[in-house]
Each structure stands twice: as structure tokens, then as C-alpha cells.
Design a protein around this motif. Structure first.
Motif, PDB file in Angstrom:
ATOM      1  N   GLU A 182       0.846  -1.187   0.000  1.00 55.76           N
ATOM      2  CA  GLU A 182       0.000   0.000   0.000  1.00 55.76           C
ATOM      3  C   GLU A 182       0.884   1.241   0.000  1.00 55.76           C
ATOM      4  OE1 GLU A 182      -2.705  -0.008   3.254  1.00 55.76           O
ATOM      5  OE2 GLU A 182      -3.862  -1.734   2.536  1.00 55.76           O
ATOM      6  N   ASN A 183       0.522   2.195  -0.806  1.00 53.37           N
ATOM      7  CA  ASN A 183       1.232   3.466  -0.798  1.00 53.37           C
ATOM      8  C   ASN A 183       0.862   4.271   0.435  1.00 53.37           C
ATOM      9  OD1 ASN A 183       2.468   2.959  -3.314  1.00 53.37           O
ATOM     10  ND2 ASN A 183       0.669   3.713  -4.408  1.00 53.37           N
TER      11      ASN A 183
ATOM     12  N   GLU B   8      -6.075   7.377  21.001  1.00 53.86           N
ATOM     13  CA  GLU B   8      -6.180   5.931  20.786  1.00 53.86           C
ATOM     14  C   GLU B   8      -7.321   5.579  19.843  1.00 53.86           C
ATOM     15  OE1 GLU B   8      -5.618   1.857  21.005  1.00 53.86           O
ATOM     16  OE2 GLU B   8      -4.298   3.407  21.836  1.00 53.86           O
ATOM     17  N   THR B   9      -8.461   6.232  19.990  1.00 54.89           N
ATOM     18  CA  THR B   9      -9.650   5.848  19.233  1.00 54.89           C
ATOM     19  C   THR B   9      -9.818   6.607  17.923  1.00 54.89           C
ATOM     20  OG1 THR B   9     -10.974   7.447  20.503  1.00 54.89           O
ATOM     21  CG2 THR B   9     -10.867   5.173  21.329  1.00 54.89           C
ATOM     22  N   ARG B  10      -9.316   7.846  17.842  1.00 54.53           N
ATOM     23  CA  ARG B  10      -9.553   8.662  16.663  1.00 54.53           C
ATOM     24  C   ARG B  10      -8.310   8.845  15.788  1.00 54.53           C
ATOM     25  NH1 ARG B  10     -14.147  11.924  17.115  1.00 54.53           N
ATOM     26  NH2 ARG B  10     -15.701  10.835  18.364  1.00 54.53           N
ATOM     27  N   VAL B  11      -7.151   8.987  16.426  1.00 53.48           N
ATOM     28  CA  VAL B  11      -5.948   9.352  15.673  1.00 53.48           C
ATOM     29  C   VAL B  11      -5.142   8.125  15.260  1.00 53.48           C
ATOM     30  CG1 VAL B  11      -3.796  10.661  15.743  1.00 53.48           C
ATOM     31  CG2 VAL B  11      -5.857  11.578  16.826  1.00 53.48           C
ATOM     32  N   ARG B  12      -4.887   7.232  16.194  1.00 55.20           N
ATOM     33  CA  ARG B  12      -4.013   6.089  15.901  1.00 55.20           C
ATOM     34  C   ARG B  12      -4.487   5.238  14.736  1.00 55.20           C
ATOM     35  NH1 ARG B  12      -1.592   2.468  20.630  1.00 55.20           N
ATOM     36  NH2 ARG B  12       0.185   3.879  20.301  1.00 55.20           N
ATOM     37  N   PRO B  13      -5.770   4.867  14.624  1.00 54.40           N
ATOM     38  CA  PRO B  13      -6.177   4.042  13.472  1.00 54.40           C
ATOM     39  C   PRO B  13      -5.868   4.689  12.130  1.00 54.40           C
ATOM     40  CG  PRO B  13      -7.893   4.041  15.157  1.00 54.40           C
ATOM     41  CD  PRO B  13      -6.901   5.074  15.571  1.00 54.40           C
ATOM     42  N   ALA B  14      -6.069   6.007  12.031  1.00 56.21           N
ATOM     43  CA  ALA B  14      -5.797   6.681  10.763  1.00 56.21           C
ATOM     44  C   ALA B  14      -4.308   6.708  10.449  1.00 56.21           C
ATOM     45  CB  ALA B  14      -6.348   8.105  10.810  1.00 56.21           C
TER      46      ALA B  14
ATOM     47  N   GLU C  28      -3.101   3.311   9.297  1.00 53.74           N
ATOM     48  CA  GLU C  28      -3.459   3.070   7.896  1.00 53.74           C
ATOM     49  C   GLU C  28      -2.419   3.650   6.953  1.00 53.74           C
ATOM     50  OE1 GLU C  28      -5.918   1.458   6.268  1.00 53.74           O
ATOM     51  OE2 GLU C  28      -6.528   0.571   8.174  1.00 53.74           O
ATOM     52  N   ASP C  29      -1.762   4.719   7.401  1.00 55.01           N
ATOM     53  CA  ASP C  29      -0.724   5.352   6.581  1.00 55.01           C
ATOM     54  C   ASP C  29       0.659   4.761   6.833  1.00 55.01           C
ATOM     55  OD1 ASP C  29      -2.594   7.006   5.448  1.00 55.01           O
ATOM     56  OD2 ASP C  29      -2.246   8.668   6.825  1.00 55.01           O
ATOM     57  N   GLY C  30       0.739   3.642   7.563  1.00 55.25           N
ATOM     58  CA  GLY C  30       2.021   2.974   7.784  1.00 55.25           C
ATOM     59  C   GLY C  30       2.841   3.532   8.918  1.00 55.25           C
ATOM     60  N   GLY C  31       2.211   4.165   9.894  1.00 59.48           N
ATOM     61  CA  GLY C  31       2.958   4.735  11.013  1.00 59.48           C
ATOM     62  C   GLY C  31       2.249   4.538  12.325  1.00 59.48           C
ATOM     63  N   ASP C  32       2.632   5.337  13.318  1.00 59.24           N
ATOM     64  CA  ASP C  32       2.003   5.299  14.635  1.00 59.24           C
ATOM     65  C   ASP C  32       2.323   6.606  15.344  1.00 59.24           C
ATOM     66  OD1 ASP C  32       0.779   4.419  17.103  1.00 59.24           O
ATOM     67  OD2 ASP C  32       1.134   2.362  16.424  1.00 59.24           O
TER      68      ASP C  32
ATOM     69  N   ALA D   3       6.078   5.756   8.705  1.00 58.54           N
ATOM     70  CA  ALA D   3       6.019   6.562   7.484  1.00 58.54           C
ATOM     71  C   ALA D   3       5.729   8.024   7.779  1.00 58.54           C
ATOM     72  CB  ALA D   3       4.953   5.995   6.550  1.00 58.54           C
ATOM     73  N   CYS D   4       5.038   8.306   8.896  1.00 56.44           N
ATOM     74  CA  CYS D   4       4.683   9.688   9.228  1.00 56.44           C
ATOM     75  C   CYS D   4       5.865  10.463   9.806  1.00 56.44           C
ATOM     76  CB  CYS D   4       3.530   9.700  10.227  1.00 56.44           C
ATOM     77  SG  CYS D   4       2.047   8.862   9.645  1.00 56.44           S
TER      78      CYS D   4
END
Length: 320
Positions: free
Chosen positions: A82-83, A216-222, A225-229, A247-248
């Protein structure tokens, strides 16, 4: 009395009638065809004539499957890519758990070859990936691997090697990450995320607890998805200190993500929050300072005057 010539003419006819009649070959062929048809249905395989039992191979019983004939240690995997918003980072999903069970860390990041062999989470796969020419960082999520390259490296050369190394590691059954005890000689900052910074702590204040819950609930999942944390580094004087990973960490739009996304959401839900500050490593701060000097040198060569300071009162904000 018949003549001898007549008897001689009848002799061949008598001898032919005395010969035994051979059975037609078509009957045997029909029997063989019928036997083969019964063998395909799982029945009648034992009805083949004894004379033809060695001519045709016998079929395996119906209860045998190909899974029993394949080696048990061999696996087949499908690696998806995934890009990410960062053009220099690519996310690999091997359809296999990456982090070992039982560790408290939500991710592991390797920024140097030395970190791949250091406790508490040495990784032979990360060491091999870091040896690829052009790879600068390796990030492990729960079920994905993010590889970051140098800006002048080409994915056309790096991607096939990454595919081969991940496939070889997983199909061979080798562990991706080994868990060892940290010794006193190991640096404290090799792996900062030994503990999840967003986990609930009984010593946290009410505001810090709400900040962690939103992250934890709003920011981390997004961000995952972009390959980071993301890491929570503290809350002082109304400002939330955060650190981006994977990646972030090197993404050009990370500042925009912090300001327009995370900062706006935290300030909307928690009135005590005044803003968000990004925490960077000493190496990152040094590289940014060197990059700023390089940009200033380029502007000087082109005859442009760079701003002396950044922020309020700088040349960027002075009106004409």
C-alpha cells in the motif's frame, strides 16, 4: 467311394473347423474401459482383469488429498503493498502477524543497523532489510511492515528485494522479532516504544486520560493506515507533546497532520488543550537544521534573501 482329389479338397476345411475360436478382442477392451470408468467413481478399481492389472496405474483412494502429499513446513503467502502519503515509505502487508504475542509495545522501529541487533527486540529480518542499498528505516506494526528509503533511491530496485526477504522469512517459519532482555550496556533510546504510551495509567490526570482516549480511538487508526504510529510524550502548560513514527516520521505533510488534524480535534473536545508540539529525535533536529542551512545557501546563490527568523516578526510576516 469318394475320390482322393475330393478328400484332399475337404481336408483344409476340416482342419479349419477343428481350430479353437479366439475370443474377440473387443470384449477385453470393453471390460478395460468399464473398469476404468468404475475406478474414476471410486468403485470397481479391483475389478480389473488380472492380465491388465500391471498395464494401467492404480488411482489413489478418494480419501487422500494433496495436503497430505505436500511438505508440512512449506507455506504460501500473499504480500500486499500500500502506498503512504510519504513517497519515500511503502507499507507491506504479509497477511501474517509481525509483532510477537505478549509484548506491550504497539510497534517497533529500527532507524539504524545497530538497532536491529540491540535488545530487547532484535530482528534478523530488519537487519537484512537495512542492508538493502537505499533503505533508511524499518517499522513494524502489529500486522504490517513499513520500509522507508532515501530520497534518491528507487523503489524499482528496493521493492523486489524487500518482497524476497519477507517471503523467505515467513515461509521458513523463522521469527520476525526475537525478545531478549536489555543489558546495562544497551542504550535507553534504541527502542522507545517498549510500553504503549497511550495505555491508561492510574497516575494520569483527567485531562491526560481524555487526550489518550482521543488519540487511541480517533488518531491512531488513521495513522496506522498510513504505515505509522503516534506516541504521547506529555502534556505541559496546555500543549500536547506528540511524536510521529514510521512513514509519518519523515513525511512532508506531518506538520499539517499535527496542526490541522490532531491539534484541531483535541482543542475542539478538550478546552484545556492550547496546541500540539511535535517531539523529534536529536538526529532529526540535526538533519532539519542542516537542511535549513542548505536551503539558505541555495537561496543566497540565487540572489534571494532568506528570512532571518521564523514566526512572528520575521521577514515572512512583515507586510509591504
Amino acid at each position: 467311394m469318394p475320390s482322393t482329389k475330393l478328400l484332399r479338397g475337404l481336408a483344409p476345411l476340416v482342419s479349419r473347423s477343428a481350430r479353437p475360436i479366439k475370443p474377440p478382442t473387443t470384449c477385453l477392451r470393453l471390460q478395460q474401459t468399464a473398469a476404468v470408468r468404475h475406478a474414476h467413481t471410486g468403485a470397481g478399481a479391483a475389478r480389473l482383469p488380472a492380465s491388465t492389472s500391471g498395464l494401467r496405474p492404480r488411482l489413489q483412494p478418494a480419501h487422500h488429498s494433496w495436503n497430505h502429499q505436500l511438505p508440512s513446513s512449506r507455506r504460501t503467502i500473499f504480500i500486499q503493498t500500500e502506498n503512504t502519503p510519504n513517497a519515500d515509505a511503502l507499507k507491506f502487508l504479509p497477511n501474517h502477524r509481525v509483532l510477537p504475542e505478549g509484548i506491550t509495545s504497539p510497534f517497533i522501529e529500527y532507524l539504524s543497523p545497530r538497532s536491529t541487533i540491540a535488545a530487547p527486540y532484535p530482528s534478523p529480518l530488519a537487519a537484512q532489510l537495512m542492508n538493502i542499498d537505499g533503505v533508511t528505516a524499518v517499522f513494524y506494526g502489529a500486522d504490517f511492515i513499513t520500509v522507508t528509503k532515501a530520497a534518491d533511491a528507487n523503489w524499482a530496485h528496493i521493492r523486489p528485494e524487500v518482497f524476497a526477504l519477507i517471503t523467505e522469512t515467513i515461509t521458513s517459519g523463522q521469527p520476525i522479532v526475537n525478545v531478549t532482555e536489555r543489558s546495562a550496556a544497551d542504550g535507553a533510546d534504541e527502542h522507545d516504544a517498549e510500553k504503549d504510551s497511550l495505555c491508561y495509567d492510574e497516575n494520569d490526570s483527567e485531562v491526560v486520560g481524555m487526550i489518550k482516549e482521543l488519540l487511541e480511538t480517533r488518531v491512531r487508526p488513521a495513522i496506522q493506515e498510513d504505515g505509522g504510529d503516534i506516541e504521547f510524550k506529555g502534556f505541559d502548560d496546555g500543549f500536547v507533546k506528540l511524536k510521529l513514527r514510521g512513514a509519518c516520521r519523515t513525511c512532508d505533510s506531518s506538520t499539517v497532520t499535527l496542526k490541522t488534524g490532531i491539534e484541531g480535534m483535541l482543542m475542539h473536545y478538550i478546552e484545556e488543550v492550547k496546541g500540539v508540539h511535535q517531539v523529534m529525535d536529536a538526529e532529526e533536529e540535526t538533519s532539519l537544521a542542516e537542511f535549513a542551512k542548505f536551503e539558505e545557501k541555495l537561496r543566497a546563490q540565487k540572489g534571494e534573501v532568506p528570512p532571518s527568523t521564523v514566526g512572528k516578526g520575521s521577514l515572512d510576516t512583515v507586510s509591504g
